[in-house]
Enzyme design. Sequence first.
Site, PDB file in Angstrom:
ATOM      1  CG  ASN A   1     -35.366  83.210  96.394  1.00 26.24           C
ATOM      2  OD1 ASN A   1     -34.520  84.098  96.236  1.00 26.24           O
ATOM      3  ND2 ASN A   1     -36.641  83.415  96.148  1.00 26.24           N
ATOM      4  CB  ILE A   2     -31.857  78.399  93.582  1.00 27.21           C
ATOM      5  CG1 ILE A   2     -30.649  79.193  94.116  1.00 27.21           C
ATOM      6  CG2 ILE A   2     -31.578  77.846  92.180  1.00 27.21           C
ATOM      7  CD1 ILE A   2     -29.431  78.337  94.428  1.00 27.21           C
TER       8      ILE A   2
ATOM      9  CB  CYS B   1     -36.141  77.587 106.095  1.00 28.87           C
ATOM     10  SG  CYS B   1     -35.860  77.561 104.323  1.00 28.87           S
TER      11      CYS B   1
ATOM     12  CD  GLU C   1     -34.982  81.792 104.563  1.00 30.22           C
ATOM     13  OE1 GLU C   1     -34.945  81.446 103.364  1.00 30.22           O
ATOM     14  OE2 GLU C   1     -35.958  82.388 105.056  1.00 30.22           O
TER      15      GLU C   1
HETATM   16  N1  THU Z   1     -38.569  81.864  99.918  1.00 33.67           N
HETATM   17  C1  THU Z   1     -37.362  81.954 100.557  1.00 33.67           C
HETATM   18  O1  THU Z   1     -36.307  81.942  99.913  1.00 33.67           O
HETATM   19  N2  THU Z   1     -37.354  82.036 101.908  1.00 33.67           N
HETATM   20  C2  THU Z   1     -38.466  82.104 102.687  1.00 33.67           C
HETATM   21  O2  THU Z   1     -38.375  82.184 103.884  1.00 33.67           O
HETATM   22  C3  THU Z   1     -39.797  82.095 102.060  1.00 33.67           C
HETATM   23  C4  THU Z   1     -39.839  81.809 100.617  1.00 33.67           C
HETATM   24  C5  THU Z   1     -38.590  81.847  98.456  1.00 33.67           C
HETATM   25  C6  THU Z   1     -39.005  80.574  97.812  1.00 33.67           C
HETATM   26  C7  THU Z   1     -39.502  81.057  96.468  1.00 33.67           C
HETATM   27  O3  THU Z   1     -38.399  81.184  95.571  1.00 33.67           O
HETATM   28  C8  THU Z   1     -40.044  82.442  96.744  1.00 33.67           C
HETATM   29  O4  THU Z   1     -39.486  82.836  97.993  1.00 33.67           O
HETATM   30  C9  THU Z   1     -41.553  82.518  96.832  1.00 33.67           C
HETATM   31  O5  THU Z   1     -42.046  81.571  97.696  1.00 33.67           O
END
Ligand code: THU
Length: 123
Positions: free
Chosen positions: A34-35, A81, A47
Amino acid sequence: MATDARGRAYVPYSNFRVGACLKASNGAYYMGCNIENAAYSPTVCAERTALYKAVYEGERQFDALAIIWDGENYAVPCGVCRQALAEFCHPAMPVVCANREGEYKIFTMGELLPEAFTAEDMQ
Ligand code: THU
């Protein structure tokens, strides 16, 4: 590999790391984290980072996805996602959803997003 990807998360706002690894049908693996962004909404999930990297490289078919995050619950993909993945991942594709301890549950895409809207619905 999803755990390694989690280590690359850019999460100065939530401090909640997520890592994903998508296996393409030709055997290649694509990792994503995640970014986050100061404006919040441009944040992208692990994802979709993995998926978009793979699609950019020309991949269109996938065999499996693994996700691991910092939470104690199993790492399920968010709704956005799920929809993005449904474009390229068949309903029987397994999604390995791990918690921070590395314990996991396996769901299929069809279980995560039943009755997904896809190109077929536009015939
Ligand atoms: N996030 C993900 O990367 N994947 C998920 O399935 C749920 C949420 C991330 C987005 C954000 O950076 C952090 O988790 C909190 O929501």
